[in-house]
Scaffold this active site. Structure first.
Site, PDB file in Angstrom:
ATOM      1  CB  THR A 192      -0.933  -0.006   1.233  1.00  0.00           C
ATOM      2  OG1 THR A 192      -1.656  -1.234   1.235  1.00  0.00           O
ATOM      3  CG2 THR A 192      -1.900   1.152   1.199  1.00  0.00           C
TER       4      THR A 192
ATOM      5  CD  GLU B 163       3.403  -3.467   7.037  1.00  0.00           C
ATOM      6  OE1 GLU B 163       4.566  -3.907   7.102  1.00  0.00           O
ATOM      7  OE2 GLU B 163       2.628  -3.753   6.124  1.00  0.00           O
TER       8      GLU B 163
ATOM      9  CG  HIS C 230      -0.648   0.714  -4.519  1.00  0.00           C
ATOM     10  ND1 HIS C 230      -0.554   0.515  -5.881  1.00  0.00           N
ATOM     11  CD2 HIS C 230      -0.969  -0.484  -3.996  1.00  0.00           C
ATOM     12  CE1 HIS C 230      -0.795  -0.750  -6.151  1.00  0.00           C
ATOM     13  NE2 HIS C 230      -1.039  -1.385  -5.027  1.00  0.00           N
TER      14      HIS C 230
HETATM   15 ZN   LIG Z   1       0.222  -2.741   5.055  1.00  0.00          ZN
END
Ligand SMILES: [Zn+2]
Ligand SMILES: [Zn+2]
Length: 315
Positions: free
Chosen positions: A13, A35, A16
């Site tokens: 992500t 994270e 992106h």
């Molecule tokens: Zn993630």
């Protein structure tokens, strides 16, 4: 709560966002990252239960509390969910202020480096729970990136036999090193491999983690009678699905998005007891000043799996 951030993982992500594909949600300039691991640096007023120095990770969800999802106990998919690190500032920094309700305790025995994998592990725990994987079941995971491999490992821990379909050779080799059965869906006949593995029955559970149309088709085709397709990948456009197959074999489609607090706590436990092969999954660690290089490596580096940004804090 003010957190000194130790590590922040880079995920698909984030890549992106890096490309500008999510500019509708990310208002630049914006710190991203969701994270993470870190240490409590300062406890906010009226907050109890935490002390400076506590190792923590953050469940990066901010929900409204009064929409139909929240009021029925599904705040992780709140209609107005703000995902911290995308919709709100994230953890790719040295010092980060977050709401106390997002904190999840990390035991002293877990290294801060390993604790940065709690968030993606929680995704896998949630997916395996949603798919109701049972001991003895044969499970197909379509897509062997970090989340796909984590699903494979968590499903195996639940007693399943797992086959991972992955196009990238480096990723297949890593899956093999982890003791997983692998198949190359381009170079091999996936349907034939599943057919012989299951003696013609098809698998009871397939996870779609590839995000590709071909992945959807492979997963649906692999399912046996009353099989469950667990949809994990974020498909950017509507996909064609063979609904005749759903009718013919009485299949079930299960969506699985993010995680709930018990998934996060379970992920911490699976990392603490060594179930998650954290050392094999982290393929590179870069200092915060080299974040740009880290993103480029994830994009270009064949065989890269999880890349961590070292944000400086130590326990
Ligand atoms: Zn993630
Ligand atoms: Zn809500």
């Amino acid at each position: 709560m003010r957190i000194d951030v130790a590590y922040t993982g880079v995920c698909g992500t984030d890549l992106h966002i890096f490309h500008g594909h999510m500019d509708n949600r990310v208002a630049a300039p914006q710190v991203i990252g969701h994270e993470m691991s870190g240490v409590v640096a300062a406890v906010g007023p009226e907050v109890s239960g935490w002390a400076a120095g506590d190792p923590v990770t953050v469940m990066p969800l901010d929900w409204c509390g009064d929409c139909p999802a929240c009021t029925t106990g599904h705040s992780h998919i709140c209609h107005r969910l703000s995902f911290i690190g995308i919709d709100a500032p994230g953890s790719m920094r040295q010092s980060w202020v977050v709401d106390a309700r997002t904190l999840v305790a990390v035991p002293e025995a877990v290294s801060l480096r390993d604790a940065a994998l709690v968030e993606p592990t929680a995704v896998a725990v949630h997916d395996v729970r949603r798919a109701e994987v049972a001991a003895g079941e044969r499970v197909l995971v379509v897509g062997g990136g970090p989340v796909g491999l984590l699903i494979a490992v968590v499903a195996r821990h639940a007693g399943a036999e797992v086959l991972v379909a992955e196009v990238d050779r480096g990723r297949r080799e890593l899956a093999q090193r982890l003791g997983l059965r692998v198949v190359d869906p381009v170079g091999e006949d996936l349907a034939a491999v599943v057919e012989s593995w299951t003696e013609g029955a098809g698998v009871p559970v397939a996870f779609e983690v590839s995000g590709a149309q071909a992945g959807v088709e492979s997963a649906v085709a692999a399912l046996g009678v009353r099989g469950r397709l667990c949809l994990v990948a974020i498909h950017p456009t509507p996909r064609e699905v063979n609904l005749h197959r759903f009718f013919w074999r009485e299949l079930t489609l299960v969506g699985a998005r993010l995680y709930e607090r018990p998934d996060f706590e379970r992920a911490v436990a699976l990392i603490a007891d060594g179930t998650i092969p954290t050392a094999d999954l982290v393929t590179r660690v870069e200092p915060l000043a080299r974040a740009q290089e880290a993103f480029e490596a994830l994009e270009n580096g064949a065989g890269e799996m999880k890349i961590l940004i070292d944000c400086g804090a130590r326990g």
